[in-house]
Write a protein that holds these residues in place. Structure first.
Motif, PDB file in Angstrom:
ATOM      1  N   ALA A 321    -128.646  51.335 -52.861  1.00  0.00           N
ATOM      2  CA  ALA A 321    -129.246  51.259 -51.686  1.00  0.00           C
ATOM      3  C   ALA A 321    -129.443  49.515 -51.256  1.00  0.00           C
ATOM      4  CB  ALA A 321    -130.809  51.875 -51.783  1.00  0.00           C
ATOM      5  N   PRO A 322    -129.905  49.367 -50.115  1.00  0.00           N
ATOM      6  CA  PRO A 322    -130.158  47.940 -49.786  1.00  0.00           C
ATOM      7  C   PRO A 322    -131.281  47.330 -50.674  1.00  0.00           C
ATOM      8  CG  PRO A 322    -130.015  49.278 -47.844  1.00  0.00           C
ATOM      9  CD  PRO A 322    -130.099  50.177 -48.822  1.00  0.00           C
ATOM     10  N   LEU A 323    -131.190  46.126 -51.024  1.00  0.00           N
ATOM     11  CA  LEU A 323    -132.180  45.438 -51.833  1.00  0.00           C
ATOM     12  C   LEU A 323    -133.616  45.618 -51.062  1.00  0.00           C
ATOM     13  CD1 LEU A 323    -132.537  43.345 -54.169  1.00  0.00           C
ATOM     14  CD2 LEU A 323    -132.551  41.573 -52.377  1.00  0.00           C
ATOM     15  N   PRO A 324    -134.665  46.067 -51.927  1.00  0.00           N
ATOM     16  CA  PRO A 324    -135.819  46.369 -51.087  1.00  0.00           C
ATOM     17  C   PRO A 324    -136.559  44.967 -50.892  1.00  0.00           C
ATOM     18  CG  PRO A 324    -135.966  46.915 -53.524  1.00  0.00           C
ATOM     19  CD  PRO A 324    -134.554  46.685 -53.348  1.00  0.00           C
ATOM     20  N   GLU A 325    -137.856  45.160 -50.482  1.00  0.00           N
ATOM     21  CA  GLU A 325    -138.576  43.741 -50.411  1.00  0.00           C
ATOM     22  C   GLU A 325    -138.857  43.239 -51.767  1.00  0.00           C
ATOM     23  OE1 GLU A 325    -139.323  41.863 -47.423  1.00  0.00           O
ATOM     24  OE2 GLU A 325    -138.013  43.399 -46.573  1.00  0.00           O
ATOM     25  N   ILE A 326    -138.796  41.885 -52.106  1.00  0.00           N
ATOM     26  CA  ILE A 326    -139.168  41.660 -53.272  1.00  0.00           C
ATOM     27  C   ILE A 326    -140.480  40.690 -53.113  1.00  0.00           C
ATOM     28  CG2 ILE A 326    -138.069  39.989 -55.165  1.00  0.00           C
ATOM     29  CD1 ILE A 326    -136.525  42.568 -54.570  1.00  0.00           C
ATOM     30  N   PRO A 327    -141.375  40.869 -54.025  1.00  0.00           N
ATOM     31  CA  PRO A 327    -142.669  40.120 -54.162  1.00  0.00           C
ATOM     32  C   PRO A 327    -142.389  38.668 -54.683  1.00  0.00           C
ATOM     33  CG  PRO A 327    -142.304  41.399 -56.097  1.00  0.00           C
ATOM     34  CD  PRO A 327    -141.175  41.894 -55.114  1.00  0.00           C
ATOM     35  N   GLU A 328    -143.295  37.766 -54.241  1.00  0.00           N
ATOM     36  CA  GLU A 328    -143.356  36.447 -54.556  1.00  0.00           C
ATOM     37  C   GLU A 328    -143.599  36.297 -56.072  1.00  0.00           C
ATOM     38  OE1 GLU A 328    -142.554  33.598 -53.325  1.00  0.00           O
ATOM     39  OE2 GLU A 328    -142.216  33.911 -51.414  1.00  0.00           O
ATOM     40  N   ALA A 343    -127.668  39.005 -49.746  1.00  0.00           N
ATOM     41  CA  ALA A 343    -127.955  40.501 -49.541  1.00  0.00           C
ATOM     42  C   ALA A 343    -128.175  41.081 -48.161  1.00  0.00           C
ATOM     43  CB  ALA A 343    -129.192  41.010 -50.518  1.00  0.00           C
ATOM     44  N   ARG A 344    -129.163  40.151 -47.488  1.00  0.00           N
ATOM     45  CA  ARG A 344    -129.533  40.510 -46.315  1.00  0.00           C
ATOM     46  C   ARG A 344    -128.372  40.099 -45.285  1.00  0.00           C
ATOM     47  NH1 ARG A 344    -132.926  42.940 -48.618  1.00  0.00           N
ATOM     48  NH2 ARG A 344    -135.088  42.418 -48.877  1.00  0.00           N
ATOM     49  N   ARG A 345    -127.762  39.139 -45.286  1.00  0.00           N
ATOM     50  CA  ARG A 345    -126.886  38.357 -44.370  1.00  0.00           C
ATOM     51  C   ARG A 345    -125.481  39.475 -44.556  1.00  0.00           C
ATOM     52  NH1 ARG A 345    -125.644  33.191 -46.348  1.00  0.00           N
ATOM     53  NH2 ARG A 345    -124.194  33.873 -47.628  1.00  0.00           N
ATOM     54  N   GLU A 346    -125.031  40.025 -45.487  1.00  0.00           N
ATOM     55  CA  GLU A 346    -123.814  40.498 -45.937  1.00  0.00           C
ATOM     56  C   GLU A 346    -124.142  42.258 -46.072  1.00  0.00           C
ATOM     57  OE1 GLU A 346    -120.849  38.901 -48.500  1.00  0.00           O
ATOM     58  OE2 GLU A 346    -121.377  36.977 -47.919  1.00  0.00           O
ATOM     59  N   GLY A 347    -125.395  42.661 -45.963  1.00  0.00           N
ATOM     60  CA  GLY A 347    -125.631  43.817 -46.104  1.00  0.00           C
ATOM     61  C   GLY A 347    -125.419  44.677 -47.428  1.00  0.00           C
ATOM     62  N   LEU A 348    -125.395  43.937 -48.447  1.00  0.00           N
ATOM     63  CA  LEU A 348    -124.885  44.264 -49.749  1.00  0.00           C
ATOM     64  C   LEU A 348    -126.157  45.254 -50.411  1.00  0.00           C
ATOM     65  CD1 LEU A 348    -123.932  40.908 -51.304  1.00  0.00           C
ATOM     66  CD2 LEU A 348    -122.394  42.403 -50.201  1.00  0.00           C
ATOM     67  N   THR A 349    -125.420  46.314 -50.940  1.00  0.00           N
ATOM     68  CA  THR A 349    -126.507  47.151 -51.947  1.00  0.00           C
ATOM     69  C   THR A 349    -126.652  46.359 -52.966  1.00  0.00           C
ATOM     70  OG1 THR A 349    -124.679  48.070 -53.085  1.00  0.00           O
ATOM     71  CG2 THR A 349    -125.078  49.042 -51.319  1.00  0.00           C
ATOM     72  N   VAL A 350    -127.703  46.842 -53.820  1.00  0.00           N
ATOM     73  CA  VAL A 350    -128.134  46.380 -55.342  1.00  0.00           C
ATOM     74  C   VAL A 350    -127.056  46.055 -56.065  1.00  0.00           C
ATOM     75  CG1 VAL A 350    -129.831  46.498 -57.106  1.00  0.00           C
ATOM     76  CG2 VAL A 350    -130.602  47.156 -54.648  1.00  0.00           C
ATOM     77  N   ARG A 351    -126.095  47.101 -56.190  1.00  0.00           N
ATOM     78  CA  ARG A 351    -125.236  47.094 -57.054  1.00  0.00           C
ATOM     79  C   ARG A 351    -124.130  46.074 -56.626  1.00  0.00           C
ATOM     80  NH1 ARG A 351    -123.080  50.990 -60.226  1.00  0.00           N
ATOM     81  NH2 ARG A 351    -124.117  52.579 -59.056  1.00  0.00           N
ATOM     82  N   GLN A 352    -123.894  45.913 -55.283  1.00  0.00           N
ATOM     83  CA  GLN A 352    -122.948  44.763 -54.581  1.00  0.00           C
ATOM     84  C   GLN A 352    -123.209  43.409 -55.191  1.00  0.00           C
ATOM     85  OE1 GLN A 352    -122.826  46.495 -50.978  1.00  0.00           O
ATOM     86  NE2 GLN A 352    -120.665  47.398 -51.459  1.00  0.00           N
ATOM     87  N   LEU A 353    -124.946  43.459 -54.794  1.00  0.00           N
ATOM     88  CA  LEU A 353    -125.392  42.035 -54.978  1.00  0.00           C
ATOM     89  C   LEU A 353    -125.468  41.723 -56.518  1.00  0.00           C
ATOM     90  CD1 LEU A 353    -126.848  39.562 -54.023  1.00  0.00           C
ATOM     91  CD2 LEU A 353    -129.116  41.074 -54.411  1.00  0.00           C
ATOM     92  N   ALA A 354    -125.786  42.659 -57.319  1.00  0.00           N
ATOM     93  CA  ALA A 354    -125.471  42.221 -58.757  1.00  0.00           C
ATOM     94  C   ALA A 354    -124.359  41.917 -59.145  1.00  0.00           C
ATOM     95  CB  ALA A 354    -125.923  43.495 -59.480  1.00  0.00           C
ATOM     96  N   GLN A 355    -123.154  42.528 -58.690  1.00  0.00           N
ATOM     97  CA  GLN A 355    -121.897  42.200 -59.381  1.00  0.00           C
ATOM     98  C   GLN A 355    -121.430  40.769 -58.795  1.00  0.00           C
ATOM     99  OE1 GLN A 355    -120.853  45.226 -61.506  1.00  0.00           O
ATOM    100  NE2 GLN A 355    -119.703  43.552 -61.352  1.00  0.00           N
ATOM    101  N   ARG A 356    -121.904  40.404 -57.463  1.00  0.00           N
ATOM    102  CA  ARG A 356    -121.758  39.023 -56.972  1.00  0.00           C
ATOM    103  C   ARG A 356    -122.369  38.077 -58.035  1.00  0.00           C
ATOM    104  NH1 ARG A 356    -120.219  39.197 -51.232  1.00  0.00           N
ATOM    105  NH2 ARG A 356    -120.591  36.790 -51.214  1.00  0.00           N
ATOM    106  N   LEU A 357    -123.624  38.221 -58.032  1.00  0.00           N
ATOM    107  CA  LEU A 357    -124.531  37.288 -59.039  1.00  0.00           C
ATOM    108  C   LEU A 357    -124.052  37.444 -60.317  1.00  0.00           C
ATOM    109  CD1 LEU A 357    -128.002  37.578 -57.470  1.00  0.00           C
ATOM    110  CD2 LEU A 357    -126.333  35.970 -56.871  1.00  0.00           C
ATOM    111  N   GLY A 358    -123.608  38.678 -60.788  1.00  0.00           N
ATOM    112  CA  GLY A 358    -123.290  38.497 -62.326  1.00  0.00           C
ATOM    113  C   GLY A 358    -121.793  37.715 -62.684  1.00  0.00           C
TER     114      GLY A 358
END
Length: 441
Positions: A321-328, A343-358
């Motif tokens: 799913a898309p990245l939810p709102e993240i608290p401060e 995540a917001r700019r490229e419409g990444l899912t949590v999995r996709q974002l994790a693979q990019r940052l990983g």
């Protein structure tokens, strides 16, 4: 002849920022904890005329789930201020930059260690002034809770004033060493700092002579608003986050403008974004290396890296799913914002974002020596940087390929030095030796 040339630092955290680096075929999996291997790497960098070897540091294990941490090559590495004096003995010109936190260190210790490193290396030391984002570090230094982000930066600014004041404890001519009279030094050429501030109380003076460079080069690596401001006020080199050129240009202009508003010469601040560089005979070969490197990042590692960036445990999220709102949080602000923006700019899912940052979510220069040089030249001429902190995808081969193939291409174009201009890190960066604030010439 070009009026501006690239500065190149080699960023080691501990050896590569990419989570899969230690698993790449032929990679030295133990390089971050092998002095002979680190000696080989830094000597190759010096032969290529790099400005500096930049050693990052952590004051705690990364705050990620143990399932991810068990796969991380960051768990063990040398203390930078133990390692760099040893590397100074096996090198002659390359700068030696170490991270030392202002959050969980004493200013007197930091001033003394870097002054000593500058003398040992004959003027090649640099201090990466940072605050600590990892909340687990607090527990290693007798604190029950992590210091708030704003408070960390207030302490860091005062810390800088104290450390540089301690470096100015003695005039350059204080040590007369007159054997006939028996007078070793002149007390009139010593200043007692006697600092009493909101965060720090330090009497001084420092019991080390003024550093060879006057002050070791001040480096800063924060990208939040507070980080930009302290960089503008104090830094001589900034390790910036790599990303899109237009974002880098905005950051470059912002920090330089803040420095000018503070009364500093913007040209005396060198901004070097991090860049993962992967070299191939063809662009497709380099991209294939990149894909293979990314394939070595296990999902546990990827989720762990995302958790560190966000300051929250990402295992709780729906991976597809898309990245939810993240608290401060009171963790690092800039890394959190970069992850959320990506995540917001490229419409990444949590999995996709994790693979990019990983793998590595920042600037990656992937191609032939010529195409990599093209991109570096574009960034330099477009005022997106003054150079790069190069991050190697794996060692030794990734480092060797850059030194043996990209550096000669940069030199052929007049973009990079063929010989060192001097003996100190300030010489390499074109920085003046600061005057002693207590004993002006």
């Amino acid at each position: 002849m070009r009026d501006r040339k690239l500065h190149l630092g080699a960023f080691m955290r501990p050896v590569s920022i990419h989570t899969g680096a230690w698993r790449y075929p032929g990679a030295w999996a133990d390089a971050n904890f092998s002095f002979p291997r680190l000696t080989y790497l830094i000597q190759r960098l010096e032969a290529a005329k790099f400005d500096a070897f930049f050693m990052a540091d952590h004051l705690a294990l990364l705050n990620m789930p143990i399932e991810a941490l068990r796969r991380s090559h960051t768990v063990t590495s040398f203390d930078p201020l133990t390692l760099l004096p040893a590397l100074a003995a096996v090198t002659e010109r390359i700068g030696l930059i170490a991270t030392a936190s202002t959050t969980y260190n004493d200013a007197y210790h930091v001033a003394r260690k870097f002054a000593s490193l500058d003398h040992i290396s004959n003027g090649r030391a640099g201090w990466n002034l940072v605050t600590t984002a990892n909340p687990d570090a607090a527990l290693n230094f007798g604190h029950d809770a992590h210091m708030a982000h704003g408070e960390r930066y207030k302490r860091a600014r005062e810390f800088y004033d104290v450390v540089t004041g301690l470096w100015d404890s003695f005039a350059d001519d204080a040590f007369i060493r007159d054997q006939e009279s028996g007078i070793f030094w002149d007390p009139a050429r010593m200043h007692v700092l006697d600092h009493k501030g909101p965060e720090l109380s330090v009497r001084g003076p420092l019991n080390v002579a003024r550093p060879v460079q006057g002050w070791p080069v001040i480096v800063q690596a924060g990208a939040s608003d507070a980080g930009r401001q302290i960089a503008a006020e104090t830094a001589e080199m900034v390790f910036a986050a790599g990303g899109r050129l237009e974002d880098a240009q905005a950051y470059y202009a912002d920090v330089k403008a803040r420095a000018a508003a503070y009364g500093r010469d913007p040209d005396r601040i060198k901004i070097l974004p991090g860049a993962l560089v992967i070299v191939g005979d063809t662009v497709e070969e380099a991209r294939a290396k990149h894909r293979h490197l990314d394939s070595l990042v296990h999902l546990e590692s990827a989720i762990g890296s995302l958790s560190v960036a966000l300051g929250v445990d990402a295992r709780q999220f729906d991976l597809d799913a898309p990245l939810p709102e993240i608290p401060e949080t009171e963790g690092g602000k800039s890394g959190r914002e970069r992850a959320i923006t990506l995540a917001r700019r490229e419409g990444l899912t949590v999995r996709q974002l994790a693979q990019r940052l990983g793998g590595y979510g920042g600037l990656a220069l992937v191609g032939t020596p010529a195409t990599i040089a093209d991109e570096m030249e574009q960034w330099l001429d477009g005022r997106g940087c003054d150079g790069f902190n190069v991050m190697f995808p794996f060692v030794p081969a990734g480092l060797e390929e850059f030194c043996d193939r990209v550096v000669p291409e940069l030199q052929r174009r007049g973009l990079f030095r063929t010989e060192y201009e001097g003996t100190t890190l300030r010489d390499h960066l074109g920085l003046e030796r600061p005057a002693n604030r207590f004993f002006p010439a």
